[in-house]
Design a protein around this motif. Structure first.
Motif, PDB file in Angstrom:
ATOM      1  N   PHE A 121       0.817  -1.226  -0.123  1.00 31.58           N
ATOM      2  CA  PHE A 121      -0.069   0.065   0.212  1.00 31.58           C
ATOM      3  C   PHE A 121       0.943   1.028   0.053  1.00 31.58           C
ATOM      4  O   PHE A 121       0.489   2.449   0.672  1.00 31.58           O
ATOM      5  N   LEU A 149      -0.897   4.497  -1.293  1.00 32.38           N
ATOM      6  CA  LEU A 149      -1.727   4.795  -0.313  1.00 32.38           C
ATOM      7  C   LEU A 149      -1.304   5.521   1.049  1.00 32.38           C
ATOM      8  O   LEU A 149      -1.620   6.566   1.607  1.00 32.38           O
ATOM      9  N   VAL A 150      -0.250   5.064   1.491  1.00 32.10           N
ATOM     10  CA  VAL A 150       0.573   5.457   2.592  1.00 32.10           C
ATOM     11  C   VAL A 150       1.368   6.672   2.249  1.00 32.10           C
ATOM     12  O   VAL A 150       1.236   7.688   3.160  1.00 32.10           O
ATOM     13  N   SER A 153      -7.815   9.176   2.324  1.00 30.15           N
ATOM     14  CA  SER A 153      -6.547   8.245   2.498  1.00 30.15           C
ATOM     15  C   SER A 153      -6.721   6.762   3.300  1.00 30.15           C
ATOM     16  O   SER A 153      -6.619   5.686   2.949  1.00 30.15           O
ATOM     17  N   LEU A 154      -7.450   7.240   4.490  1.00 33.82           N
ATOM     18  CA  LEU A 154      -7.625   6.219   5.447  1.00 33.82           C
ATOM     19  C   LEU A 154      -8.709   5.273   4.808  1.00 33.82           C
ATOM     20  O   LEU A 154      -8.718   3.992   5.019  1.00 33.82           O
ATOM     21  N   SER A 202       0.197   8.735   0.164  1.00 35.16           N
ATOM     22  CA  SER A 202      -0.992   9.656   0.157  1.00 35.16           C
ATOM     23  C   SER A 202      -1.408  10.319   1.279  1.00 35.16           C
ATOM     24  O   SER A 202      -1.950  11.468   1.790  1.00 35.16           O
ATOM     25  N   LEU A 203      -1.679   9.283   2.291  1.00 35.76           N
ATOM     26  CA  LEU A 203      -1.891   9.608   3.666  1.00 35.76           C
ATOM     27  C   LEU A 203      -0.884  10.584   4.347  1.00 35.76           C
ATOM     28  O   LEU A 203      -1.210  11.757   4.938  1.00 35.76           O
ATOM     29  N   GLN A 241      -8.602  -1.386   1.113  1.00 36.32           N
ATOM     30  CA  GLN A 241      -7.511  -2.201   0.707  1.00 36.32           C
ATOM     31  C   GLN A 241      -7.620  -3.325   1.501  1.00 36.32           C
ATOM     32  O   GLN A 241      -7.144  -4.508   1.194  1.00 36.32           O
ATOM     33  N   LEU A 242      -7.520  -3.295   2.966  1.00 33.73           N
ATOM     34  CA  LEU A 242      -7.171  -4.138   3.846  1.00 33.73           C
ATOM     35  C   LEU A 242      -8.580  -5.058   3.734  1.00 33.73           C
ATOM     36  O   LEU A 242      -8.204  -6.154   4.352  1.00 33.73           O
ATOM     37  N   ILE A 264      -7.171   2.958   2.439  1.00 32.45           N
ATOM     38  CA  ILE A 264      -6.578   1.836   3.017  1.00 32.45           C
ATOM     39  C   ILE A 264      -7.184   0.868   3.766  1.00 32.45           C
ATOM     40  O   ILE A 264      -6.990  -0.322   3.423  1.00 32.45           O
TER      41      ILE A 264
END
Length: 106
Positions: A38, A41-42, A97-98, A44-45, A104-105, A101
């Motif tokens: 990720f 995404l990380v 962003s969260l 992006s966060l 995706q999880l 994530i």
């Protein structure tokens, strides 16, 4: 740049060392991006948190702190507006962003 500054400037091959250092850094970043599922995404966060904080919120807070008592009501209002816009943007970006994530999880 810190690594490149360690190379003696009078060394004839300092240009080659700079290229090798930069190539190594890019390759290590590529390996991290490929190994962490990720990574985008990380990033992006982290970007949504840090960008708004560093570019909008902290400069206005520092300005208000440094110029305390010497600024006009218009300047205070403008800084408060910028801080509010930055905080809302930070909140929306972090939430988005969260949420990505978490999606995706699951």
């Amino acid at each position: 740049m810190s690594l490149e500054e360690l190379i003696p400037s009078n060394h004839m091959k300092s240009h080659i060392y700079s290229i090798l250092i930069r190539t190594g850094l890019v390759l290590s970043t590529l390996l991290v991006a490929l190994c962490i599922p990720f990574f985008g995404l990380v990033m992006s966060l982290i970007g949504s948190l840090m960008t708004m904080l560093v570019t909008l919120i902290l400069p206005c807070l520092c300005f208000l702190s440094i110029r305390k008592g010497k600024i006009t009501l218009f300047q205070v209002s403008l800084c408060v507006l910028i801080i509010a816009v930055g905080s809302v943007s930070l909140g929306i970006g972090t939430y988005t962003s969260l949420a990505a994530i978490i999606q995706q999880l699951s």
